[in-house]
Design a protein around this motif. Structure first.
Motif, PDB file in Angstrom:
ATOM      1  N   LEU B  34       0.829  -1.202   0.000  1.00 38.00           N
ATOM      2  CA  LEU B  34       0.000   0.000   0.000  1.00 38.00           C
ATOM      3  C   LEU B  34       0.862   1.249   0.000  1.00 38.00           C
ATOM      4  CD1 LEU B  34      -2.465  -0.992   2.886  1.00 38.00           C
ATOM      5  CD2 LEU B  34      -2.749  -1.381   0.450  1.00 38.00           C
ATOM      6  N   HIS B 189      -5.080   0.143  -4.127  1.00 38.89           N
ATOM      7  CA  HIS B 189      -5.565   1.235  -3.287  1.00 38.89           C
ATOM      8  C   HIS B 189      -6.885   0.850  -2.625  1.00 38.89           C
ATOM      9  CE1 HIS B 189      -2.949   3.711  -5.989  1.00 38.89           C
ATOM     10  NE2 HIS B 189      -2.597   4.139  -4.799  1.00 38.89           N
ATOM     11  N   LEU B 191      -8.770  -0.756  -0.084  1.00 37.38           N
ATOM     12  CA  LEU B 191      -8.492  -1.329   1.228  1.00 37.38           C
ATOM     13  C   LEU B 191      -9.434  -2.490   1.558  1.00 37.38           C
ATOM     14  CD1 LEU B 191      -7.714   1.930   3.206  1.00 37.38           C
ATOM     15  CD2 LEU B 191      -6.125   0.319   2.179  1.00 37.38           C
ATOM     16  N   ASP B 192     -10.602  -2.492   0.905  1.00 34.53           N
ATOM     17  CA  ASP B 192     -11.512  -3.634   1.100  1.00 34.53           C
ATOM     18  C   ASP B 192     -10.842  -4.911   0.604  1.00 34.53           C
ATOM     19  OD1 ASP B 192     -13.388  -2.021   2.103  1.00 34.53           O
ATOM     20  OD2 ASP B 192     -14.735  -2.040   0.372  1.00 34.53           O
ATOM     21  N   VAL B 194      -7.662  -5.462   0.402  1.00 34.29           N
ATOM     22  CA  VAL B 194      -6.565  -5.787   1.320  1.00 34.29           C
ATOM     23  C   VAL B 194      -7.114  -6.452   2.579  1.00 34.29           C
ATOM     24  CG1 VAL B 194      -4.703  -4.799   2.710  1.00 34.29           C
ATOM     25  CG2 VAL B 194      -5.170  -3.906   0.428  1.00 34.29           C
ATOM     26  N   ASP B 195      -8.186  -5.844   3.112  1.00 34.87           N
ATOM     27  CA  ASP B 195      -8.789  -6.357   4.343  1.00 34.87           C
ATOM     28  C   ASP B 195      -9.265  -7.799   4.150  1.00 34.87           C
ATOM     29  OD1 ASP B 195      -9.228  -5.876   6.940  1.00 34.87           O
ATOM     30  OD2 ASP B 195     -11.052  -4.685   6.692  1.00 34.87           O
ATOM     31  N   LEU B 290      -8.377  -0.799   9.065  1.00 34.70           N
ATOM     32  CA  LEU B 290      -7.292  -0.629   8.108  1.00 34.70           C
ATOM     33  C   LEU B 290      -7.246   0.786   7.533  1.00 34.70           C
ATOM     34  CD1 LEU B 290      -5.024  -2.042   6.638  1.00 34.70           C
ATOM     35  CD2 LEU B 290      -6.676  -2.798   4.934  1.00 34.70           C
ATOM     36  N   GLU B 291      -8.440   1.338   7.251  1.00 41.80           N
ATOM     37  CA  GLU B 291      -8.462   2.669   6.633  1.00 41.80           C
ATOM     38  C   GLU B 291      -7.848   3.714   7.571  1.00 41.80           C
ATOM     39  OE1 GLU B 291     -12.064   3.605   4.664  1.00 41.80           O
ATOM     40  OE2 GLU B 291     -11.652   5.740   4.656  1.00 41.80           O
ATOM     41  N   TYR B 294      -4.150   3.139   7.746  1.00 50.12           N
ATOM     42  CA  TYR B 294      -3.475   3.610   6.535  1.00 50.12           C
ATOM     43  C   TYR B 294      -3.340   5.130   6.553  1.00 50.12           C
ATOM     44  CZ  TYR B 294      -2.822   4.808   1.637  1.00 50.12           C
ATOM     45  OH  TYR B 294      -2.342   5.353   0.472  1.00 50.12           O
TER      46      TYR B 294
END
Lengths: 250, 303
Positions: B34, B189, B191-192, B194-195, B290-291, B294
């Motif tokens: 990220l 980019h 994040l969903d 990534v999560d 996460l958001e 980040y």
């Protein structure tokens, strides 16, 4: 099938099946048709003899072939990089040499297609005399290294310059400079600068050899100095293309 | 390790782009890379692939340094690059067949169609890639990356341009691949994504790795309080949690907002609340994930 052959076949498809490639071939055919019409008209009016029109046609085919080769060379590197299709190709399990060989194969196929397209036009302007065969041989023997060299130069420009458009512009400038013997008057060509330029210019080698063999009826094998220059040009541009392609980056 | 990058420094055009990048990816792991735009993610990937030469540091793929045209490495690698270009005059079958042969795999037409179906591309005989939508191109790019059954996948924004169902399908493919031991480096980019997918993440800001760990571990170590909205049947009990790591922030009707200290695992907090007689019927996360992590990591660095 080896990676080089596969890539060469893909490059041939790019020329013969894509809209871009077909547009270039159509443009080449239109240009050849226009020049052939002019030359045939001149012959009919007895303004030019058979040897002269075949010589002119050989020069035109060489120039158009070099233009096509330089476009194919730039498009297969800089163009592909801009379109994002080069990186996947660079990441296949094949050496950079094999990929470059495939690209070179594409340029060779483009020249073969151009040569094939030119033969009916050579026949159209030269069938009434004895010079057509010499024209075809000169094109094969000297046109091939000169044209392929311009294609390799296209690869170098495509690799080195930031955009395919700037590569194309640089290629056209080099091509116009090289083709200037066709534009220079006899006086300037006889000067020291003109003679020096002629001695190292592959395009001059092609037209001078065609002049000697077709117009002056000299033996083609006697043109060894011109043949040597054309093949040295081919070797130099191949070396540059190989060095450049090895270091090609995203 | 499939990928190991240590103290990577890299310049382009005289400008230092990567200052100090670290990354390690093991087999079967999905790693999310990220960072803000221009942070150096794509440059890091290009260096990992051997397309760019580092100034300093260590880059290893399959325990060896990648060099341009390294057939042994590239044969085990599948890549979906940021700028994903195709030969528009080819059909999807022709395109995939071409790359299969470059990887020295002879696939029958049925197999090629199976590969395309796996990423959600149905048979389209005679349809040229030039007429494909962005999502279809993305799926074709993924099919190409998977053509050699790679041990390592490097994917730059693989779900870009996909509809929600398409995203879910690609997620399922990636989870299945990771389950079979394929290492996946995911630059995104979203994040969903990534999560849902990533076991570990690395955050790059201005050419430096500023965080690298498992997501839960990072949330805990960076001191992010996790907030949860709880639905309680029978209202808020009189008894409050004794653990000071659980803070009751607000209550409204049958909903209340609690904040958990990063050192406390949420499942332990719920156990304690239930033990105290809280009848929790629904739990919703309220940021703090996460958001927030980040944003906090990237802002802290920018400041």
């Amino acid at each position: 099938m080896s990676p080089a052959l596969l890539i060469a076949r893909k490059e041939a498809g790019e020329l013969l099946l894509s809209q871009r490639g077909l547009a270039w071939l159509m443009a080449m055919t239109a240009a050849l048709s226009g020049f052939a019409l002019l030359l045939v008209s001149n012959t009919e009016l007895s303004l030019l003899d058979n040897a002269q029109v075949v010589y002119d046609m050989v020069g035109i085919v060489g120039a158009l072939g070099a233009l096509l080769a330089i476009v194919v060379g730039i498009d297969s590197t800089g163009g592909e990089r801009e379109r994002g299709s080069l990186v996947p190709l660079l990441l296949v399990p094949a050496s950079r040499e094999a990929i470059l060989l495939g690209k070179i194969g594409g340029i060779a196929i483009a020249w073969a297609v151009m040569h094939g397209l030119a033969l009916p036009y050579l026949w159209a302007v030269g069938s009434t005399g004895q010079n057509m065969v010499q024209g075809a041989i000169i094109l094969a023997l000297l046109g091939t290294p000169a044209v392929l060299g311009f294609g390799f130069l296209g690869i170098v420009l495509g690799v080195r310059l930031a955009s395919a458009r700037s590569g194309l512009l640089a290629g056209l400038i080099v091509l116009l400079l090289s083709a200037s013997p066709l534009l220079l008057g006899p006086g300037l060509r006889q000067s020291a600068i003109g003679r020096a330029f002629d001695a190292v210019n592959p395009f001059s080698s092609l037209v001078n050899a065609a002049d000697a063999a077709i117009i002056d009826s000299q033996a083609i094998v006697a043109q060894w100095d011109h043949i040597l220059v054309a093949y040295l040009w081919l070797a130099l541009t191949l070396w540059l293309a190989r060095a450049g392609f090895r270091r090609i980056v995203q | 390790m499939l990928v190991h990058i240590h103290s990577l420094q890299l310049s382009r055009g005289g400008v230092r782009i990567l200052h100090d990048v670290h990354l390690s990816l093991a087999a079967g792991e999905i790693y999310g890379l990220l960072g803000p735009n221009g942070a150096g993610k794509s440059t890091t990937v290009a260096a990992a692939l051997g397309l760019l030469v580092p100034d300093a540091g260590e880059v290893c793929l399959f325990e060896r340094m990648p060099v341009p045209g390294d057939a042994a490495i590239y044969a085990r690698l599948g890549v979906l690059a940021e700028q994903n270009g195709f030969y528009d005059w080819m059909t999807a079958e022709g395109y995939l067949g071409f790359f299969a042969r470059l990887y020295r795999r002879r696939l029958a037409t049925v197999e090629v169609r199976d590969r395309l179906a796996r990423v959600g591309l149905g048979p389209r005989p005679g349809q040229r890639i030039g007429t494909f939508s962005r999502g279809m191109r993305q799926r074709l790019g993924l099919a190409r990356a998977l053509i050699a059954d790679p041990a390592l996948l490097i994917l730059d924004e693989p779900t870009n341009g996909l509809d929600p169902r398409g995203r879910r399908e690609i997620h399922d493919v990636l989870i299945e691949l990771a389950g079979r031991g394929v290492g996946i480096l995911l630059c995104t980019h979203l994040l969903d994504d990534v999560d849902r997918l990533c076991h570990r993440i690395g955050v790059i800001v201005e050419g430096r790795t500023v965080a690298e760990s498992a997501i839960a571990e990072l949330v805990r170590t960076t001191g992010h309080m996790a907030r949860f909205r709880l639905r309680l049947s029978g209202g808020l009990p009189e008894v409050r949690p004794a653990d000071c790591r659980i803070t009751l922030l607000a209550c409204e009707g049958e909903w209340c907002l609690v904040e958990l200290d990063p050192s406390l695992a949420p499942e332990n907090a719920w156990r304690e609340l239930m033990f105290l007689g809280w009848h929790v019927t629904e739990i919703c996360r309220e940021g703090g994930g996460l958001e927030d992590l980040y944003l906090s990591v990237t802002e802290r660095r920018a400041a």
